[in-house]
Design a protein around this motif. Structure first.
Motif, PDB file in Angstrom:
ATOM      1  N   UNK A  74       0.830  -1.210   0.000  1.00 28.48           N
ATOM      2  CA  UNK A  74       0.000   0.000   0.000  1.00 28.48           C
ATOM      3  C   UNK A  74       0.865   1.261   0.000  1.00 28.48           C
ATOM      4  N   UNK A  75       1.916   1.269   0.832  1.00 26.33           N
ATOM      5  CA  UNK A  75       2.804   2.435   0.879  1.00 26.33           C
ATOM      6  C   UNK A  75       3.569   2.592  -0.435  1.00 26.33           C
ATOM      7  N   UNK A  76       3.942   1.471  -1.045  1.00 26.77           N
ATOM      8  CA  UNK A  76       4.658   1.557  -2.316  1.00 26.77           C
ATOM      9  C   UNK A  76       3.751   2.095  -3.418  1.00 26.77           C
ATOM     10  N   UNK A  77       2.489   1.673  -3.419  1.00 27.00           N
ATOM     11  CA  UNK A  77       1.542   2.174  -4.415  1.00 27.00           C
ATOM     12  C   UNK A  77       1.314   3.676  -4.254  1.00 27.00           C
ATOM     13  N   UNK A  83       0.965  10.412  -4.020  1.00 20.61           N
ATOM     14  CA  UNK A  83      -0.185  10.902  -3.258  1.00 20.61           C
ATOM     15  C   UNK A  83      -0.105  10.315  -1.852  1.00 20.61           C
ATOM     16  N   UNK A  84      -0.918  10.879  -0.944  1.00 23.20           N
ATOM     17  CA  UNK A  84      -0.960  10.395   0.428  1.00 23.20           C
ATOM     18  C   UNK A  84      -2.184   9.527   0.695  1.00 23.20           C
ATOM     19  N   UNK A  85      -3.141   9.594  -0.203  1.00 21.76           N
ATOM     20  CA  UNK A  85      -4.333   8.778  -0.017  1.00 21.76           C
ATOM     21  C   UNK A  85      -5.130   8.682  -1.302  1.00 21.76           C
ATOM     22  N   UNK A  97     -10.130   2.278  -0.609  1.00 24.61           N
ATOM     23  CA  UNK A  97      -9.175   3.342  -0.317  1.00 24.61           C
ATOM     24  C   UNK A  97      -7.795   2.797  -0.009  1.00 24.61           C
ATOM     25  N   UNK A  98      -6.815   3.672  -0.257  1.00 28.53           N
ATOM     26  CA  UNK A  98      -5.429   3.465   0.146  1.00 28.53           C
ATOM     27  C   UNK A  98      -4.999   4.712   0.898  1.00 28.53           C
ATOM     28  N   UNK A  99      -4.391   4.540   2.072  1.00 33.21           N
ATOM     29  CA  UNK A  99      -4.011   5.691   2.886  1.00 33.21           C
ATOM     30  C   UNK A  99      -2.711   5.375   3.591  1.00 33.21           C
ATOM     31  N   UNK A 152      -5.435  12.479  -2.092  1.00 31.90           N
ATOM     32  CA  UNK A 152      -4.893  13.447  -1.141  1.00 31.90           C
ATOM     33  C   UNK A 152      -3.462  13.765  -1.576  1.00 31.90           C
ATOM     34  N   UNK A 153      -3.218  15.030  -1.900  1.00 33.44           N
ATOM     35  CA  UNK A 153      -1.944  15.442  -2.496  1.00 33.44           C
ATOM     36  C   UNK A 153      -1.303  16.500  -1.626  1.00 33.44           C
TER      37      UNK A 153
END
Length: 273
Positions: A74-77, A83-85, A97-99, A152-153
């Motif tokens: 998830x962090x790598x994506x 982006x942050x989320x 979602x990815x966060x 989220x940028x």
């Protein structure tokens, strides 16, 4: 007004220098008019690229049965999408979602789906003015399906990219301005300034010595207004010099007649005596 002209530098009093300065100013003004929509377009493309990258990253969620991936993936994506989320909202009310961590506090929200040109320009300069916010950007899916995709940028990355782009545009505009001004200056120097200097020098020399044939301007074959001015000046100088020559001849003739009359009177007076 005369005192103000005297205070100007000598290089700025000439017509060619003023034309050079005006050309550079007008070229820079046109570059500014081009820069305003260009920087807004750059910002839009940057955010749309984040939306597209986020959509690609979200495809990894669809590959899992429970729409969940491991934390390292998830962090790598998110890092690859810059982006942050990422939040995906489908028309069937499914949310994926990815966060990276806890959802950050959002300072501003921008919807790219219905933004007008003026709004994009205002948002671009708002980013240049602040540049340190956390943005929530809403866009549509690239495949035009119903639903929305939110990212989220960090505005810091967008601000740095816009500053680099603006710096490159400014450097390019300066080079174009100098090159264009130099070419226009050379063309005006050859077509206008040098002929005007010849006309001015001929006028000054003719005023000082009208009888001198060296002060006559050379004949011109140009068909524009400057050529007409040179030919008319040549005709005026020739006509005025002819009139002055005739006047001098008449004055000399009058002086000779007066002298003859004086001599005849002296002869008559002697004869009477």
């Amino acid at each position: 007004m005369q005192e103000r002209k005297k205070t100007l530098p000598r290089w700025l009093r000439g017509l060619s220098a003023r034309l050079l300065v005006l050309t550079m100013v007008f070229v820079m003004l046109s570059e500014v008019l081009i820069y305003v929509p260009s920087i807004s377009r750059f910002r839009l493309m940057f955010l749309e690229n984040r939306i597209a990258d986020a959509h690609l990253a979200s495809l990894a969620l669809k590959a899992t049965p429970d729409n969940v991936v491991s934390r390292p993936l998830e962090l790598e994506l998110l890092a690859n999408a810059m982006v942050r989320g990422i939040v995906l909202k489908r028309r069937e009310a499914r949310v994926m979602m990815l966060m990276d961590d806890m959802p950050p506090r959002v300072d501003a929200t921008y919807d790219l789906r219905d933004a007008s040109a003026l709004q994009l320009i205002a948002d671009a300069f708002d980013t240049l003015r602040q540049g340190g916010r956390t943005l929530r950007v809403v866009g549509g899916f690239p495949d035009q399906t119903e639903g929305s995709l939110e990212v989220i940028v960090d505005e810091t990355q967008l601000y740095a990219a816009m500053i680099d782009y603006s710096t490159n545009i400014m450097k390019l505009s300066l080079i174009i301005s100098l090159l264009t001004a130099g070419l226009v200056f050379l063309a005006l120097q050859l077509l206008m300034v040098l002929p005007m200097r010849r006309i001015t020098a001929s006028l000054v020399a003719f005023r000082k010595a009208p009888e001198d044939t060296n002060s006559t301007i050379a004949s011109s074959t140009r068909g524009d207004e400057i050529g007409t001015a040179e030919r008319e000046l040549r005709h005026m100088q020739d006509g005025l010099r002819t009139a002055l020559t005739q006047k001098a001849h008449l004055a000399a003739l009058g002086l000779a007649v007066s002298k003859i009359n004086h001599d005849l009177r002296n002869i008559l007076a002697t004869a009477q005596l």
